[in-house]
Design a protein around this motif. Structure first.
Motif, mmCIF file in Angstrom:
data_model
loop_
_atom_site.group_PDB
_atom_site.id
_atom_site.type_symbol
_atom_site.label_atom_id
_atom_site.label_comp_id
_atom_site.label_asym_id
_atom_site.label_seq_id
_atom_site.Cartn_x
_atom_site.Cartn_y
_atom_site.Cartn_z
ATOM 1 N N SER A 201 0.826 -1.213 0.000
ATOM 2 C CA SER A 201 0.000 0.000 0.000
ATOM 3 C C SER A 201 0.860 1.262 0.000
ATOM 4 C CB SER A 201 -1.048 -0.011 1.110
ATOM 5 O OG SER A 201 -0.439 -0.160 2.326
ATOM 6 N N VAL A 202 2.037 1.204 0.620
ATOM 7 C CA VAL A 202 2.921 2.384 0.559
ATOM 8 C C VAL A 202 3.392 2.617 -0.879
ATOM 9 C CG1 VAL A 202 5.193 3.243 1.283
ATOM 10 C CG2 VAL A 202 3.633 2.308 2.986
ATOM 11 N N LEU A 203 3.749 1.538 -1.568
ATOM 12 C CA LEU A 203 4.176 1.684 -2.972
ATOM 13 C C LEU A 203 3.028 2.224 -3.829
ATOM 14 C CD1 LEU A 203 6.170 -1.640 -3.202
ATOM 15 C CD2 LEU A 203 7.126 0.565 -3.851
ATOM 16 N N ARG A 204 1.840 1.736 -3.533
ATOM 17 C CA ARG A 204 0.660 2.184 -4.305
ATOM 18 C C ARG A 204 0.393 3.672 -4.056
ATOM 19 N NH1 ARG A 204 -2.752 -1.255 -2.304
ATOM 20 N NH2 ARG A 204 -2.569 -2.762 -3.999
ATOM 21 N N ASP A 205 0.398 4.059 -2.767
ATOM 22 C CA ASP A 205 0.004 5.434 -2.415
ATOM 23 C C ASP A 205 1.081 6.470 -2.740
ATOM 24 O OD1 ASP A 205 -2.295 4.302 -1.495
ATOM 25 O OD2 ASP A 205 -1.789 4.423 0.637
ATOM 26 N N TYR A 206 2.346 6.042 -2.760
ATOM 27 C CA TYR A 206 3.422 7.029 -2.929
ATOM 28 C C TYR A 206 4.308 6.697 -4.132
ATOM 29 C CZ TYR A 206 1.805 8.586 1.595
ATOM 30 O OH TYR A 206 1.017 9.066 2.604
ATOM 31 N N ARG A 207 3.718 6.141 -5.173
ATOM 32 C CA ARG A 207 4.511 5.701 -6.336
ATOM 33 C C ARG A 207 5.433 6.787 -6.900
ATOM 34 N NH1 ARG A 207 2.940 5.564 -11.593
ATOM 35 N NH2 ARG A 207 0.765 5.715 -10.991
ATOM 36 N N PRO A 208 4.988 8.056 -6.983
ATOM 37 C CA PRO A 208 5.896 9.070 -7.552
ATOM 38 C C PRO A 208 7.223 9.184 -6.799
ATOM 39 C CG PRO A 208 3.656 9.932 -7.389
ATOM 40 C CD PRO A 208 3.655 8.611 -6.672
ATOM 41 N N CYS B 77 -6.501 -10.054 -13.719
ATOM 42 C CA CYS B 77 -7.592 -9.151 -13.351
ATOM 43 C C CYS B 77 -7.053 -7.784 -12.938
ATOM 44 C CB CYS B 77 -8.419 -9.763 -12.225
ATOM 45 S SG CYS B 77 -7.431 -10.341 -10.844
ATOM 46 N N TYR B 78 -5.731 -7.598 -13.012
ATOM 47 C CA TYR B 78 -5.149 -6.306 -12.630
ATOM 48 C C TYR B 78 -4.248 -5.795 -13.748
ATOM 49 C CZ TYR B 78 -6.164 -8.184 -7.958
ATOM 50 O OH TYR B 78 -6.758 -8.725 -6.863
ATOM 51 N N ASP B 79 -3.995 -4.484 -13.733
ATOM 52 C CA ASP B 79 -2.949 -3.983 -14.644
ATOM 53 C C ASP B 79 -1.591 -4.437 -14.076
ATOM 54 O OD1 ASP B 79 -1.964 -2.159 -12.701
ATOM 55 O OD2 ASP B 79 -3.146 -0.494 -13.462
ATOM 56 N N VAL B 80 -0.517 -4.176 -14.844
ATOM 57 C CA VAL B 80 0.788 -4.748 -14.456
ATOM 58 C C VAL B 80 1.227 -4.255 -13.073
ATOM 59 C CG1 VAL B 80 3.236 -4.923 -15.091
ATOM 60 C CG2 VAL B 80 1.486 -5.072 -16.857
ATOM 61 N N TRP B 81 0.969 -2.998 -12.776
ATOM 62 C CA TRP B 81 1.418 -2.441 -11.485
ATOM 63 C C TRP B 81 0.637 -3.078 -10.323
ATOM 64 C CZ3 TRP B 81 5.227 -0.618 -8.976
ATOM 65 C CH2 TRP B 81 5.097 0.199 -7.859
ATOM 66 N N GLU B 82 -0.684 -3.146 -10.462
ATOM 67 C CA GLU B 82 -1.488 -3.748 -9.384
ATOM 68 C C GLU B 82 -1.148 -5.230 -9.223
ATOM 69 O OE1 GLU B 82 -3.557 -3.113 -6.833
ATOM 70 O OE2 GLU B 82 -2.953 -1.061 -7.232
ATOM 71 N N HIS B 83 -0.957 -5.895 -10.336
ATOM 72 C CA HIS B 83 -0.552 -7.314 -10.287
ATOM 73 C C HIS B 83 0.760 -7.455 -9.506
ATOM 74 C CE1 HIS B 83 0.843 -11.256 -11.609
ATOM 75 N NE2 HIS B 83 1.933 -10.668 -12.057
ATOM 76 N N THR B 84 1.696 -6.558 -9.812
ATOM 77 C CA THR B 84 3.001 -6.580 -9.135
ATOM 78 C C THR B 84 2.835 -6.374 -7.629
ATOM 79 O OG1 THR B 84 4.120 -5.762 -11.102
ATOM 80 C CG2 THR B 84 5.215 -5.346 -9.007
ATOM 81 N N LEU B 85 1.994 -5.405 -7.261
ATOM 82 C CA LEU B 85 1.812 -5.121 -5.828
ATOM 83 C C LEU B 85 1.150 -6.304 -5.115
ATOM 84 C CD1 LEU B 85 0.735 -1.361 -5.868
ATOM 85 C CD2 LEU B 85 3.010 -2.365 -5.548
ATOM 86 N N HIS B 86 0.230 -6.978 -5.802
ATOM 87 C CA HIS B 86 -0.392 -8.151 -5.189
ATOM 88 C C HIS B 86 0.638 -9.270 -5.014
ATOM 89 C CE1 HIS B 86 -4.244 -6.191 -5.810
ATOM 90 N NE2 HIS B 86 -4.737 -7.082 -4.982
ATOM 91 N N ALA B 87 1.479 -9.465 -6.017
ATOM 92 C CA ALA B 87 2.522 -10.503 -5.904
ATOM 93 C C ALA B 87 3.459 -10.173 -4.741
ATOM 94 C CB ALA B 87 3.306 -10.616 -7.211
#
Ligand code: ATP
Ligand code: MG
Length: 459
Positions: free
Chosen positions: A215-222, A245-255
């Motif tokens: 969630s930190v990577l998701r919220d503060y990606r810039p 079911c996710y784009d590449v970034w969301e898929h990555t964060l789930h992995a």
């Protein structure tokens, strides 16, 4: 909290006592107080004192000392039970390069020492009986939030690394970031350009291993794009596949969230699909394909690891994990042995299975049918190791010496690899006589199997 402080290591308690007896102020400070307040056993105990470094050295003259940090106020006492770091109260001088104060001044004031610390939760002290908490660290622990001591913009301007430290603590503790602190770290993210790669990677790997990393990577990606610009194009990249079911970034964060919290595994998960933006193709049916993303991803991952100045071994492992992350796992022990042979390491194969499992969990449900095969691969691995089965040249029941009458030089290497092929696929037992007989047949060309699979990318 009291319970944690009562587990204070003997040496630390002794150091505090001796400093007090010599008339100095001495307290526990920083991470250990934060952890103790949270009921977490601290991994190190830092002492801050009003004693100047020479005075500290005098108090502990009966023990060996390490004085290399003395310029910054730190004397390390080398007790037989372990080292204890003691640092004189400090006020940081002017920050000239967004990294370090150009000079530090020693101080007699604990209050001043706490004021220079980064976050309220890290700016508390324990004097042996009570907590000193001038900036509301305990309240922020209760509210589960990271908040700068003082003006966030000024504090990040002084030392850009604090931007990443704020995110690290948010990830590790699963805390949110106070609004003003969050805004300042986003808008001043480019200060990270002036921070040494080693310092960045140290904080970043800890951050990746935190419970809240995804969630930190998701919220503060810039912020992360400042030192990992490659991740920018992962966000929003639609995979156009029934298996995703996710784009590449969301898929990555789930992995990343699914894989065990070890630095190399977490970083491999973050980078495993980093090659996808470079090779996206959409076919006539509208389906997405990413041919060669493993190999492309491996070279990007290697570049990233080098930029972060990671060790050679870690760089090599992460590069291999990214290159092989789509491993072709099929039923049977032979497949496991071929992977072990290719990777040359049981540990690395285990990591590859972990990455594959996390990657699978981050797909859409139709991909989950791969999971039982991964379970089976793990069981097969345990069986191969428990029964001492052969998967490498040095486990073969014949050596190069035994085969010298059949081949020399590179031909000998090829012959041994062919014998290993036969042992792994079960067509020859790993026993001396059958292997010598097979070697004789192969050498005269009457029983030439296909080229050895030793170097094949997908066993
Ligand atoms: P950990 O449990 O990871 O060791 P920690 O809080 O002890 O966490 P350290 O890096 O060991 O982190 O730092 C010790 C203390 O020094 C911190 O708690 C904080 O008070 C202070 N500190 C460390 N780095 C900075 C910094 N860049 N700016 C201001 N204060 C800092
Ligand atoms: Mg620490």
């Amino acid at each position: 909290m009291k319970r944690v402080f009562s587990q204070l290591p003997q040496e630390t308690a002794l150091a505090l006592k001796l400093l007090h007896e010599a008339g100095h102020e001495a307290v526990l400070v920083g991470g250990c107080v934060r952890d103790a307040c949270m009921g977490i056993p601290p991994h190190d105990w830092d002492i801050a004192t009003s004693a100047l470094p020479q005075e500290t050295a005098r108090v502990f003259s009966a023990w060996p000392l390490q004085r290399s940090g003395e310029k910054h106020g730190t004397v390390t006492v080398l007790f037989s039970g372990g080292p204890v770091e003691i640092t004189t109260f400090r006020v940081d001088g002017v920050y000239e390069d967004h990294r370090r104060p150009s000079q530090v001044q020693f101080s007699q004031s604990l209050q001043q020492d706490l004021q220079r610390r980064d976050f309220t939760i890290n700016a508390m002290a324990w004097d042996g009986t009570s907590i000193l908490d001038p900036y509301g660290g305990r309240e922020d622990l209760r509210r589960k939030r990271i908040c700068c001591v003082g003006n966030p913009a000024v504090r990040f301007e002084e030392d850009g690394l604090r931007i990443l430290r704020a995110l690290r603590f948010a990830s590790v503790l699963s805390f949110s970031i106070e609004e003003e602190t969050a805004q300042a770290l986003l808008s001043q993210r480019n200060l990270l350009h002036s921070i040494a790669a080693e310092r960045i990677s140290q904080e970043f790997l800890k951050l990746l291993c935190g419970r809240g990393a995804a969630s930190v990577l998701r919220d503060y990606r810039p912020v992360f794009e400042v030192f990992l610009p490659e991740i920018r194009h992962m966000a929003g990249l639609d995979q156009r596949s029934p298996y995703h079911c996710y784009d590449v970034w969301e898929h990555t964060l789930h992995a990343l969230a699914c894989i065990p919290a070890e630095p190399d595994l977490r970083l491999a998960a973050l980078l495993h699909d980093i090659g996808k933006p470079l090779c996206c193709r959409i076919d006539e049916t509208g389906r997405g394909h990413f041919p060669g993303h493993q190999e492309l991803g491996a070279s990007v991952a290697e570049r990233v690891c080098r930029r972060l100045r990671l060790s050679r071994q870690m760089t090599a492992e992460i590069t291999t994990l990214v290159r092989c992350h789509d491993l072709s796992v099929v039923s049977g022990e032979a497949n496991v042995k071929r992977w072990l042979r290719r990777l040359g390491s049981v540990e690395l194969y285990r990591k590859l299975l972990e990455l594959n499992r996390a990657d699978t969990f981050a797909h859409a449900a139709p991909a989950f049918r791969r999971l039982p095969i991964l379970d089976e691969a793990e069981q097969n691995l345990a069986h191969i190791l428990n029964t001492g089965q052969c998967w490498s040249l040095h486990q073969l029941a014949v050596s190069g010496k035994d085969l010298r009458s059949f081949a020399h030089g590179p031909a000998l290497g090829r012959l041994m690899n062919r014998l290993l092929d036969s042992v792994i696929d079960g067509s020859c037992p790993n026993e001396r006589d059958p292997l010598l007989a097979l070697a004789a047949r192969l050498a005269v060309g009457t029983d030439a199997p296909a080229e050895s699979s030793g170097g094949n990318p997908c066993p």
